[in-house]
Design a protein around this motif. Structure first.
Motif, short mmCIF file in Angstrom:
data_model
loop_
_atom_site.label_atom_id
_atom_site.label_comp_id
_atom_site.label_asym_id
_atom_site.label_seq_id
_atom_site.Cartn_x
_atom_site.Cartn_y
_atom_site.Cartn_z
N ALA A 33 0.82 -1.22 0.00
CA ALA A 33 0.00 0.00 0.00
C ALA A 33 0.85 1.26 0.00
CB ALA A 33 -0.92 0.00 1.24
N ILE A 34 2.12 1.15 -0.38
CA ILE A 34 2.98 2.32 -0.42
C ILE A 34 2.49 3.27 -1.51
CG2 ILE A 34 5.32 3.18 -0.82
CD1 ILE A 34 6.38 0.56 0.26
N PRO A 35 2.15 4.51 -1.15
CA PRO A 35 1.63 5.44 -2.17
C PRO A 35 2.74 5.93 -3.10
CG PRO A 35 1.80 6.54 -0.03
CD PRO A 35 2.13 5.09 0.20
N GLU A 36 2.32 6.45 -4.23
CA GLU A 36 3.27 7.01 -5.19
C GLU A 36 4.01 8.18 -4.56
OE1 GLU A 36 3.29 8.87 -9.74
OE2 GLU A 36 1.43 8.10 -8.83
N GLY A 37 5.30 8.24 -4.77
CA GLY A 37 6.11 9.32 -4.21
C GLY A 37 6.74 8.98 -2.88
N VAL A 38 6.49 7.78 -2.36
CA VAL A 38 7.05 7.36 -1.08
C VAL A 38 7.88 6.10 -1.29
CG1 VAL A 38 6.52 6.55 1.26
CG2 VAL A 38 5.12 8.34 0.22
N THR A 39 9.07 6.08 -0.72
CA THR A 39 9.90 4.87 -0.72
C THR A 39 10.19 4.49 0.72
OG1 THR A 39 11.95 6.16 -0.86
CG2 THR A 39 10.97 5.41 -2.93
N VAL A 40 10.25 3.20 0.96
CA VAL A 40 10.45 2.68 2.32
C VAL A 40 11.54 1.61 2.30
CG1 VAL A 40 9.41 1.45 4.26
CG2 VAL A 40 8.06 3.12 2.97
N HIS A 41 12.49 1.72 3.20
CA HIS A 41 13.51 0.71 3.41
C HIS A 41 13.63 0.46 4.90
CE1 HIS A 41 14.92 1.32 -0.74
NE2 HIS A 41 14.88 2.61 -0.49
N SER A 42 14.23 -0.64 5.26
CA SER A 42 14.63 -0.81 6.66
C SER A 42 15.85 0.07 6.90
CB SER A 42 14.96 -2.27 6.95
OG SER A 42 16.18 -2.64 6.32
N LEU A 43 16.01 0.54 8.12
CA LEU A 43 17.20 1.33 8.44
C LEU A 43 18.45 0.49 8.22
CD1 LEU A 43 18.24 4.08 9.64
CD2 LEU A 43 18.51 2.81 11.77
N ALA A 44 18.37 -0.80 8.56
CA ALA A 44 19.54 -1.67 8.40
C ALA A 44 20.02 -1.67 6.96
CB ALA A 44 19.19 -3.09 8.86
N ASP A 45 19.09 -1.69 6.00
CA ASP A 45 19.47 -1.64 4.59
C ASP A 45 20.03 -0.27 4.23
OD1 ASP A 45 18.71 -4.24 4.19
OD2 ASP A 45 16.74 -3.76 3.36
N ALA A 46 19.41 0.79 4.74
CA ALA A 46 19.87 2.14 4.42
C ALA A 46 21.28 2.40 4.94
CB ALA A 46 18.90 3.17 5.00
N LEU A 47 21.62 1.79 6.08
CA LEU A 47 22.93 2.05 6.68
C LEU A 47 24.09 1.52 5.84
CD1 LEU A 47 22.27 1.36 10.48
CD2 LEU A 47 22.43 3.57 9.31
N VAL A 48 23.83 0.60 4.96
CA VAL A 48 24.92 0.06 4.14
C VAL A 48 24.94 0.68 2.74
CG1 VAL A 48 24.90 -2.13 5.38
CG2 VAL A 48 23.49 -1.88 3.33
N GLN A 49 24.04 1.64 2.48
CA GLN A 49 24.02 2.30 1.19
C GLN A 49 25.10 3.37 1.12
OE1 GLN A 49 22.02 1.29 -1.36
NE2 GLN A 49 21.42 -0.32 0.08
N PRO A 50 25.70 3.61 -0.06
CA PRO A 50 26.76 4.62 -0.19
C PRO A 50 26.19 6.03 -0.33
CG PRO A 50 26.44 3.51 -2.29
CD PRO A 50 25.50 2.84 -1.31
N ARG A 51 25.53 6.52 0.72
CA ARG A 51 24.95 7.86 0.69
C ARG A 51 25.91 8.84 1.36
NH1 ARG A 51 18.62 8.16 0.89
NH2 ARG A 51 19.20 10.31 1.39
N ASP A 52 26.20 9.95 0.68
CA ASP A 52 27.08 10.95 1.25
C ASP A 52 26.43 11.71 2.40
OD1 ASP A 52 29.01 10.29 -0.62
OD2 ASP A 52 28.38 11.86 -2.04
N ASP A 53 25.09 11.75 2.42
CA ASP A 53 24.39 12.53 3.44
C ASP A 53 23.98 11.71 4.65
OD1 ASP A 53 22.50 10.97 2.20
OD2 ASP A 53 21.07 12.60 1.81
N LEU A 54 24.33 10.43 4.70
CA LEU A 54 23.84 9.56 5.77
C LEU A 54 24.35 10.00 7.14
CD1 LEU A 54 22.06 7.11 6.20
CD2 LEU A 54 24.07 5.65 5.94
#
Length: 449
Positions: free
Chosen positions: A111-132
């Motif tokens: 039921a995730i609406p358009e324009g919204v993305t959802v991840h677990s924090l655990a997954d986000a923590l291993v992403q190569p984001r400069d702003d993390l």
């Protein structure tokens, strides 16, 4: 010169051991691992917060946590969890955390609406984001807090939500955090909500104990809201075990010409500390922080906040209502900081408390730190009993005293809850308030039999 090394309590010693054993398997790349190490080094130097620290003067976590419980390490679905999820009436995008760990199988990811993305924090923590690193750190006014540092070091999971630019949500995003364990555990979680320019929506947090054991919970949620956005946050801290100890941190950075409102309800809880670290990052924005605390028996509710007016033309409002009975203790510590260049700031802060009997206690400590000269800022705090004239008016019209008190108390709490924009969420909050008042009314009737 002799160096004095403070002795570590049993809980602090256990936390040191737990971090040493867990850090290798906690999620995150090299940058996150360094963030954890630095945060724990800061915590270890200070230890658990105690009454000699001004910001923790009324909530001595070192005394409350005689022992550190084992770390919760996974989402465990139980019959109690399933039953509680089925009974929750909130509609919207449901995201479920069990013992601090994201449970996608229990969440409504279809039921995730358009324009919204959802991840677990655990997954986000291993992403190569400069702003993390910046996102996880939050406003600088919270950088020295030992309770938040401990969360940074040991956070295991949560949800990472991004709302795209211009997205307007028709229903709330509901984050449900349940403690499932039948044995005592320590839960460390953090969630993140990033709202793009012009985004509008409501985020609801529900924190409850589905299990019968008291938990030690250290949670945090981070909001970064873009220019011209309108975000409302509602937190429900209810149905906790009497011996539970919960620390919840709210980290907020608000862009220009934006609006951010947060409301929190505390009832049927044990010991709760809410700490808000909020920063204006853009001009012509409005921030509102409000809440209702319903406490009795030996319950303890602490609201400590810092609002950082770091730019000109900012408006902030804080309003907290506390109703305390039994031997309960309420705390409000609010600080509004106006930086030297933050001219045209408009700030208003108020804490109102009603004590229902002589055993209840309320500590109020509002503060203003103003370094600019063209501002309008004020604060007020009151501690009183129920107005006798109001009771007389209602009782003269045939209402028993306990029902008359309930009506007065409901109206008192409703002054803060009326700022919740989402009607369904506001009704849910007031339903919880009414339930608490009905339970008090029933207990009073039994005691008079």
């Amino acid at each position: 010169m002799a160096i004095v090394t403070p002795l570590k309590t049993a809980a602090e010693q256990t936390l040191v051991q737990q971090f040493a054993e867990a850090k290798g398997e906690l999620p995150g790349g090299p940058a996150v691992r360094k963030l954890r190490e630095d945060a724990f080094a800061g915590f270890e130097a200070k230890g658990l917060p105690h009454r000699r620290l001004e910001s923790w003067r009324y909530t001595d976590l070192r005394s409350l946590l005689r022992e550190a419980r084992p770390l919760a390490d996974g989402a465990k679905e139980t019959e109690a969890v399933t039953a509680r999820l089925a009974s929750l009436s909130l509609t919207g995008l449901r995201l479920v955390l069990i013992d601090g760990v994201f449970a996608p199988e229990l969440s409504a990811l279809d039921a995730i609406p358009e324009g919204v993305t959802v991840h677990s924090l655990a997954d986000a923590l291993v992403q190569p984001r400069d702003d993390l690193g910046r996102i996880l750190s939050g406003p600088s006014v919270g950088a020295d807090d030992a309770g938040l540092a401990l969360n940074t070091a040991l956070m295991r999971d949560g949800v990472f939500v991004e709302i795209a630019e211009g997205t307007e949500l028709s229903q709330p995003i509901v984050i449900i955090a349940l403690a499932s364990a039948e044995s005592e555990r320590a839960v460390f979680s953090r969630s993140v909500v990033l709202a793009g320019k012009g985004a509008k929506g409501t985020v609801v947090e529900v924190s409850e104990a589905a299990g019968s054991a008291a938990q030690q919970v250290n949670g945090a949620i981070v909001f970064e809201t873009g220019d011209e956005s309108e975000i409302q946050h509602v937190r429900l801290l209810t149905r906790q075990q009497a011996a539970s100890v919960e620390v919840q941190s709210l980290l907020v950075t608000v862009g220009a010409s934006a609006k951010f409102d947060s409301f929190a309800l505390v009832c049927n809880a044990g010991t709760v500390r809410q700490q808000h670290f909020v920063r204006f990052a853009g001009e012509h924005s409005e921030i509102g922080l409000r809440g209702v605390n319903l406490i009795n028996k030996a319950q303890h509710s602490d609201v400590t906040l810092i609002v950082d007016h770091a730019v000109p033309h900012g408006t902030s409002r804080e309003l907290y209502k506390t109703i305390a009975g039994g031997e309960a203790t309420g705390v409000f510590q609010g600080k509004v900081v106006v930086r030297p260049h933050a001219q045209k700031t408009d700030g208003g802060m108020k804490s109102n408390a009603l004590l229902l009997n002589e055993g209840a206690t309320m500590f109020n400590k509002p503060e203003l730190e103003i370094f600019a000269d063209d501002v309008v800022c004020g604060h007020g705090a009151t501690v009183a009993q129920i107005d006798g004239d109001q009771l007389f008016y209602l009782m003269a019209r045939g209402l028993p005293r306990v029902q008359a008190e309930a009506l007065v108390l409901q109206a008192f709490a409703g002054e803060a809850a009326e700022f919740i924009a989402d009607e369904a969420v506001r009704e849910l909050v007031m339903g919880e308030v009414e339930g608490w008042l009905h339970a008090r009314e029933a207990a009073a009737e039994v005691s008079t039999v």
